[in-house]
Design a protein around this motif. Structure first.
Motif, PDB file in Angstrom:
ATOM      1  N   VAL A   8      -6.724   2.657   7.162  1.00 38.58           N
ATOM      2  CA  VAL A   8      -5.930   3.710   6.516  1.00 38.58           C
ATOM      3  C   VAL A   8      -4.462   3.537   6.864  1.00 38.58           C
ATOM      4  O   VAL A   8      -3.567   3.642   6.014  1.00 38.58           O
ATOM      5  CB  VAL A   8      -6.424   5.105   6.959  1.00 38.58           C
ATOM      6  N   PHE A   9      -4.211   3.241   8.133  1.00 29.64           N
ATOM      7  CA  PHE A   9      -2.838   3.057   8.596  1.00 29.64           C
ATOM      8  C   PHE A   9      -2.158   1.931   7.813  1.00 29.64           C
ATOM      9  O   PHE A   9      -1.031   2.076   7.335  1.00 29.64           O
ATOM     10  CB  PHE A   9      -2.846   2.731  10.089  1.00 29.64           C
ATOM     11  N   ASP A  10      -2.870   0.812   7.665  1.00 29.89           N
ATOM     12  CA  ASP A  10      -2.294  -0.331   6.964  1.00 29.89           C
ATOM     13  C   ASP A  10      -2.048  -0.028   5.488  1.00 29.89           C
ATOM     14  O   ASP A  10      -1.144  -0.590   4.874  1.00 29.89           O
ATOM     15  CB  ASP A  10      -3.217  -1.557   7.091  1.00 29.89           C
ATOM     16  N   GLU A  11      -2.872   0.878   4.933  1.00 32.32           N
ATOM     17  CA  GLU A  11      -2.712   1.201   3.509  1.00 32.32           C
ATOM     18  C   GLU A  11      -1.553   2.167   3.244  1.00 32.32           C
ATOM     19  O   GLU A  11      -1.064   2.254   2.124  1.00 32.32           O
ATOM     20  CB  GLU A  11      -4.011   1.797   2.959  1.00 32.32           C
ATOM     21  N   LEU A  12      -1.132   2.909   4.272  1.00 31.69           N
ATOM     22  CA  LEU A  12       0.007   3.818   4.067  1.00 31.69           C
ATOM     23  C   LEU A  12       1.254   2.977   3.839  1.00 31.69           C
ATOM     24  O   LEU A  12       1.484   1.999   4.537  1.00 31.69           O
ATOM     25  CB  LEU A  12       0.230   4.694   5.296  1.00 31.69           C
ATOM     26  N   PRO A  13       2.094   3.370   2.862  1.00 28.29           N
ATOM     27  CA  PRO A  13       3.296   2.574   2.590  1.00 28.29           C
ATOM     28  C   PRO A  13       4.220   2.508   3.811  1.00 28.29           C
ATOM     29  O   PRO A  13       4.267   3.434   4.610  1.00 28.29           O
ATOM     30  CB  PRO A  13       3.979   3.331   1.442  1.00 28.29           C
ATOM     31  N   GLU A  14       4.930   1.392   3.937  1.00 32.47           N
ATOM     32  CA  GLU A  14       5.923   1.255   5.002  1.00 32.47           C
ATOM     33  C   GLU A  14       7.154   2.097   4.657  1.00 32.47           C
ATOM     34  O   GLU A  14       7.447   2.317   3.488  1.00 32.47           O
ATOM     35  CB  GLU A  14       6.381  -0.208   5.106  1.00 32.47           C
ATOM     36  N   PRO A  15       7.893   2.517   5.681  1.00 31.61           N
ATOM     37  CA  PRO A  15       9.153   3.216   5.374  1.00 31.61           C
ATOM     38  C   PRO A  15      10.161   2.250   4.732  1.00 31.61           C
ATOM     39  O   PRO A  15      10.183   1.069   5.069  1.00 31.61           O
ATOM     40  CB  PRO A  15       9.643   3.673   6.755  1.00 31.61           C
TER      41      PRO A  15
ATOM     42  N   SER B  12      13.244   6.387   3.123  1.00 32.64           N
ATOM     43  CA  SER B  12      12.677   6.825   1.858  1.00 32.64           C
ATOM     44  C   SER B  12      11.339   6.134   1.649  1.00 32.64           C
ATOM     45  O   SER B  12      10.885   5.354   2.475  1.00 32.64           O
ATOM     46  CB  SER B  12      13.632   6.536   0.712  1.00 32.64           C
ATOM     47  N   LEU B  13      10.757   6.439   0.570  1.00 30.78           N
ATOM     48  CA  LEU B  13       9.393   6.017   0.329  1.00 30.78           C
ATOM     49  C   LEU B  13       9.348   5.220  -0.958  1.00 30.78           C
ATOM     50  O   LEU B  13       9.809   5.674  -1.999  1.00 30.78           O
ATOM     51  CB  LEU B  13       8.525   7.264   0.202  1.00 30.78           C
TER      52      LEU B  13
END
Lengths: 282, 282
Positions: A229-236, A277-278
């Motif tokens: 899940v962590f890896d799938e969250l977008p990077e800042p 930002s995202l």
């Protein structure tokens, strides 16, 4: 230390405790912190303890050996039971606290107490060293004692009174696993007791060690899925902010005092105005 | 309270701090706990503070106003910088501790100190109230101060020195989000500073509040994805254990004393021997 957690769900109660005790790192032992008072069909009472082991054992001993009119076997309601346990804590305090103080030892013990007596719903209490207590409610359906902080966020995120008993047990085990990883004073095996509302007997109890296939699955899978899940969250994404003039977008910065080396060099404050930002992965 | 976390990664340093301070629940304020000493091209030093606000401000003040030979602007190495900060803590102790003691206030302050000076690699330290300090290493690549326990498990699970700066920042924000949910004494906005090794200047800094789109995404998505992973983990299966004769598979049980009601009733110990097993969803 210790970690114990108990939940008051609509479907019943969940209790989980570890078995590690320590007095300094060179005196580590295993003690079970769960004690069950069961008269099938009439009452089930479960007590979990944390704190100074001599104190919690003294309290348990008094409860087990009590020959008073009102004991855990005779109390009519769960709040009467909580009062009886609170009184036992106060009796031990009266007997032991002064002697402990002479050695600089705090009177430190706490308990989770839950159960059901025929004719009423199940209830859950937390008791403090002073013998006073609070009760779980639909707004706060769980209590923890001992090393409680590591395993709190996951319960806060997942547990409500509507949570099923199986999900409650699963969440308690994840909470315990996080605690075990981050604090060496909490240790296996674990005592897990799941009480089904209105059963008035213990039907689900397990002692779990690192050989238990379910606990192993929790231990192995939760961490790896979390990483996924962590890896799938977008990077800042870093970008120069359009609010560069807002002071809050700059970090508090020290300036060299007058006359000190660097005092006359230009800062780079303008380069600092950034915002995170995202950018969603496309 | 406060929550601050800093990481020493191969790619540089990550710093994150909240801004909540409180002296009792009726005296809640916002103070920034990050302080940056930057001489672009030569040194970047970041200081995060937790503990008694008057004490941490006194230490910061002394560091900012110092006109000694050796200051944060002149110290030759990061360990010299750590010694200078440690000495500032001790100076404040000498000045203030006795007066605080008269009011029963502990001398309580701690600091995270990281940065890089041209010619050497970046380093990260944690300083205690006594002015002594420890350094982060590849085995323990991060430090926390303040309300550190809630946000520790997620970092223990995810961060190693090889973690990228973006992943470090992402993990620090998740750790902070878990802490914010479980402890009201930690609050927004957040100061996030990501230092790229050998850049010798601050290039990535952001102050994040609940309007920040990236922090919002972390806050919303992490919790819901966690629940999804949780729901996907198999439920525990209860089955009568084949190890029913092993005492550890029974919970510690109290028995009514002789002559007390229930003393002659049969227990239900045999019904207790259960184990939690795992049935993978088919």
């Amino acid at each position: 230390m210790t970690y114990c957690v108990a939940m008051k769900l609509d479907a019943g109660l969940v209790f989980l405790s570890d078995t590690r005790t320590n007095a300094g790192v060179d005196h580590v032992s295993t003690f079970r912190k769960m004690l069950v008072f069961e008269r099938p069909g009439e009452r089930v009472i479960v007590l979990l303890s944390a704190g100074n082991l001599a104190l919690t054992q003294a309290v348990r001993q008094q409860l087990v050996e009590a020959r008073d009119t009102e004991t855990l076997w005779t109390a009519k309601t769960m709040s009467d039971v909580a009062r009886v346990v609170g009184q036992a804590i106060r009796d031990v305090y009266t007997r032991d606290a002064k002697s402990l103080e002479a050695f600089g030892v705090d009177f430190n013990c706490s308990f989770l107490l839950g159960g059901q007596i025929a004719g009423a719903r199940s209830r859950l209490f937390q008791l403090y060293s002073a013998g006073n207590f609070i009760e779980a409610s639909s707004v706060n359906p769980y209590f923890q004692i001992g090393e409680s902080k590591y395993g709190k966020p996951i319960i806060d995120r997942l547990v409500t009174p509507a949570t099923s008993l199986d999900d409650g047990a699963k969440c308690a085990l994840i909470s315990m696993d996080s605690t075990l990883r981050s604090n060496v004073s909490v240790g296996l095996p674990l005592d897990l007791l799941v009480y089904e509302e209105d059963s008035l007997r213990v039907t689900r109890f397990a002692s779990l060690d690192d050989e238990n296939v379910y606990y192993k699955m929790i231990h192995d899978t939760w961490g790896s899925r979390l990483r996924q899940v962590f890896d799938e969250l977008p990077e800042p994404q870093w970008a120069t902010s359009s609010v560069a003039s807002v002071p809050a977008s700059l970090p508090p910065r020290a300036e060299p005092p007058e006359g000190m080396p660097g005092a006359d060099e230009p800062g780079s404050v303008q380069s600092l105005a950034q915002t995170v930002s995202l950018k969603m992965p496309s």
